[in-house]
Design a protein around this motif. Sequence first.
Motif, PDB file in Angstrom:
ATOM      1  N   VAL A   1       0.849  -1.197   0.000  1.00  0.00           N
ATOM      2  CA  VAL A   1       0.000   0.000   0.000  1.00  0.00           C
ATOM      3  C   VAL A   1       0.885   1.248   0.000  1.00  0.00           C
ATOM      4  O   VAL A   1       0.636   2.200  -0.739  1.00  0.00           O
ATOM      5  N   TYR A   2       1.947   1.226   0.799  1.00  0.00           N
ATOM      6  CA  TYR A   2       2.900   2.341   0.842  1.00  0.00           C
ATOM      7  C   TYR A   2       3.499   2.578  -0.544  1.00  0.00           C
ATOM      8  O   TYR A   2       3.487   3.695  -1.060  1.00  0.00           O
ATOM      9  N   ARG A   3       4.027   1.508  -1.154  1.00  0.00           N
ATOM     10  CA  ARG A   3       4.671   1.645  -2.467  1.00  0.00           C
ATOM     11  C   ARG A   3       3.703   2.156  -3.527  1.00  0.00           C
ATOM     12  O   ARG A   3       4.041   3.021  -4.324  1.00  0.00           O
ATOM     13  N   GLU A   4       2.505   1.621  -3.525  1.00  0.00           N
ATOM     14  CA  GLU A   4       1.513   2.032  -4.524  1.00  0.00           C
ATOM     15  C   GLU A   4       1.120   3.499  -4.327  1.00  0.00           C
ATOM     16  O   GLU A   4       1.001   4.250  -5.290  1.00  0.00           O
ATOM     17  N   ALA A   5       0.901   3.903  -3.080  1.00  0.00           N
ATOM     18  CA  ALA A   5       0.519   5.297  -2.799  1.00  0.00           C
ATOM     19  C   ALA A   5       1.623   6.260  -3.219  1.00  0.00           C
ATOM     20  O   ALA A   5       1.349   7.332  -3.768  1.00  0.00           O
ATOM     21  N   VAL A   6       2.881   5.876  -2.985  1.00  0.00           N
ATOM     22  CA  VAL A   6       4.010   6.730  -3.382  1.00  0.00           C
ATOM     23  C   VAL A   6       4.150   6.742  -4.903  1.00  0.00           C
ATOM     24  O   VAL A   6       4.305   7.796  -5.518  1.00  0.00           O
ATOM     25  N   LYS A   7       4.085   5.548  -5.508  1.00  0.00           N
ATOM     26  CA  LYS A   7       4.267   5.423  -6.963  1.00  0.00           C
ATOM     27  C   LYS A   7       3.203   6.210  -7.727  1.00  0.00           C
ATOM     28  O   LYS A   7       3.515   6.898  -8.696  1.00  0.00           O
ATOM     29  N   GLU A   8       1.962   6.109  -7.281  1.00  0.00           N
ATOM     30  CA  GLU A   8       0.857   6.786  -7.966  1.00  0.00           C
ATOM     31  C   GLU A   8       0.711   8.245  -7.539  1.00  0.00           C
ATOM     32  O   GLU A   8      -0.165   8.941  -8.052  1.00  0.00           O
ATOM     33  N   ASN A   9       1.527   8.682  -6.580  1.00  0.00           N
ATOM     34  CA  ASN A   9       1.509  10.075  -6.108  1.00  0.00           C
ATOM     35  C   ASN A   9       0.095  10.494  -5.665  1.00  0.00           C
ATOM     36  O   ASN A   9      -0.382  11.571  -6.022  1.00  0.00           O
ATOM     37  N   LEU A  10      -0.546   9.626  -4.876  1.00  0.00           N
ATOM     38  CA  LEU A  10      -1.919   9.854  -4.441  1.00  0.00           C
ATOM     39  C   LEU A  10      -2.016  10.783  -3.237  1.00  0.00           C
ATOM     40  O   LEU A  10      -3.087  11.318  -2.954  1.00  0.00           O
ATOM     41  N   PHE A  11      -0.919  10.911  -2.516  1.00  0.00           N
ATOM     42  CA  PHE A  11      -0.890  11.731  -1.307  1.00  0.00           C
ATOM     43  C   PHE A  11       0.321  12.648  -1.365  1.00  0.00           C
ATOM     44  O   PHE A  11       1.320  12.329  -2.002  1.00  0.00           O
ATOM     45  N   ASP A  12       0.227  13.773  -0.661  1.00  0.00           N
ATOM     46  CA  ASP A  12       1.375  14.679  -0.574  1.00  0.00           C
ATOM     47  C   ASP A  12       2.482  14.050   0.264  1.00  0.00           C
ATOM     48  O   ASP A  12       3.661  14.210  -0.040  1.00  0.00           O
ATOM     49  N   ASP A  13       2.088  13.348   1.325  1.00  0.00           N
ATOM     50  CA  ASP A  13       3.040  12.669   2.210  1.00  0.00           C
ATOM     51  C   ASP A  13       2.517  11.280   2.519  1.00  0.00           C
ATOM     52  O   ASP A  13       1.322  11.113   2.788  1.00  0.00           O
ATOM     53  N   VAL A  14       3.418  10.304   2.507  1.00  0.00           N
ATOM     54  CA  VAL A  14       3.075   8.941   2.913  1.00  0.00           C
ATOM     55  C   VAL A  14       4.121   8.496   3.918  1.00  0.00           C
ATOM     56  O   VAL A  14       5.316   8.563   3.661  1.00  0.00           O
ATOM     57  N   VAL A  15       3.657   8.072   5.083  1.00  0.00           N
ATOM     58  CA  VAL A  15       4.541   7.646   6.169  1.00  0.00           C
ATOM     59  C   VAL A  15       4.186   6.211   6.523  1.00  0.00           C
ATOM     60  O   VAL A  15       3.002   5.892   6.663  1.00  0.00           O
ATOM     61  N   ILE A  16       5.201   5.363   6.667  1.00  0.00           N
ATOM     62  CA  ILE A  16       4.962   4.004   7.125  1.00  0.00           C
ATOM     63  C   ILE A  16       5.829   3.748   8.350  1.00  0.00           C
ATOM     64  O   ILE A  16       7.006   4.104   8.370  1.00  0.00           O
TER      65      ILE A  16
END
Length: 180
Positions: free
Chosen positions: A76-91
């Motif tokens: 989920v982290y990788r997909e959210a970062v790859k697709e640029n769905l959020f300004d910030d993604v923290v895991i």
Amino acid sequence: MKKIEEHENKKKEFSSVAYEAPVEDVSAIASDGYMAFESRISMVKDIITELIKPDINRIGVYGLGGVGKTTLAKEVYREAVKENLFDDVVIILNVKEKKDDEKIQKEITKRLGMDVDESEDMGKRANLLRARIKDGKTLVILDDVLERIDFEAVGLVGVPNCNLFLTSRERKRKRKLEFV
């Protein structure tokens, strides 16, 4: 030589011209042994689809140890970062090792690249965290949650654009952690 000296004098006017970007979490990089099963791919897509809905801000996944919750969280982290769905993604993996809300809060602020004074009390850091994430869309992934987390004290409540994705071994914990 005169031109060079003038340039050197002007250079001192700027203390900095950029901020360092937060370093990607190494723990969220795919391992060589990762296999993208069709069921896992569809589950990641379903979770991402729900997370980007405006009326959803918290998703929890629970299951027995060893079934792939951490792998799912990483995907989920990788997909959210790859697709640029959020300004910030923290895991944050292995939240159970952090032991308390303050350590979780400090880890989140660190991962967001915030320069927060360690001597600040938790309430002040919570306000700074809310101020940092209020204008953007942020995804916070907390893996292996075993105890109740006071999201308000951490600074993740009252921010409409902050989404949470949690994994745990149980749906209900003794201290009222419940996924809805």
